[in-house]
Design an enzyme around this catalytic site. Structure first.
Site, PDB file in Angstrom:
ATOM      1  CE1 TYR A   1       9.019 -13.047  12.582  1.00 46.14           C
ATOM      2  CE2 TYR A   1      11.073 -13.510  11.464  1.00 46.14           C
ATOM      3  CZ  TYR A   1      10.088 -13.876  12.352  1.00 46.14           C
ATOM      4  OH  TYR A   1      10.163 -15.073  13.014  1.00 46.14           O
TER       5      TYR A   1
ATOM      6  CD  GLU B   1      18.902 -12.390  17.597  1.00 43.74           C
ATOM      7  OE1 GLU B   1      18.118 -13.267  18.008  1.00 43.74           O
ATOM      8  OE2 GLU B   1      19.413 -11.542  18.348  1.00 43.74           O
TER       9      GLU B   1
END
Length: 154
Positions: free
Chosen positions: A106, A94
């Site tokens: 990411y 998350e």
């Protein structure tokens, strides 16, 4: 390997409110389990937990003064390699929807957005922020693209 106290100190420095999101006791307890591991550098670390074919990136923290030099990418690359070596086929995390730098990291590493967790992070002003749920699937087109880019950067 960093001490749990140093890891907690780094984590605290990474959050705007300076909260103890990871205390030394929490880190020690996590790492005492067979399915958790850390990837550490002097100015940052990652904590992961592997369960069957899934892994969760619990935390990736790099001191603010050490950012933008590739350290986060290096730690993440090693963490993903270790998760895969431990049998993970996918890794979840998350990330705060407002954390553009982490989201870019990411994305470059082949993670894709899978959903949103509303009101996941409590902000220093007492309001709540959303989190993106992201995943990287080993062997997927996104992961393969990220791995090709990593090899070109090396």
């Amino acid at each position: 390997m960093l001490t749990s106290a140093r890891m907690a100190e780094i984590a605290r420095a990474c959050w705007p409110d300076g909260a103890d999101r990871w205390t030394p006791a929490m880190i020690d307890t996590l790492l005492a389990s067979d399915n958790a591991f850390a990837v550490c550098r002097p100015d940052g670390f990652a904590l992961l937990r592997v369960s069957g074919e899934e892994a969760e990136l619990l935390s990736l923290d790099v001191l603010p003064e050490a950012r933008r030099r590739g350290l986060g990418s290096e730690i993440l690359r090693e963490a993903l390699h270790e998760a895969q070596a431990r049998g993970a086929c996918e890794v979840y995390l998350e990330v705060d929807t407002e954390n553009a730098a982490a989201r870019a990291l990411y994305d470059r590493a082949g993670f894709v957005t899978r959903g949103t967790r509303k009101r996941y992070y409590r902000k220093p002003d007492g309001t709540w922020g959303d989190a993106l749920v992201m995943a990287r699937f080993f062997g997927s087109d996104d992961t393969d693209r990220a791995q090709r880019a990593e090899r070109q950067d090396s």
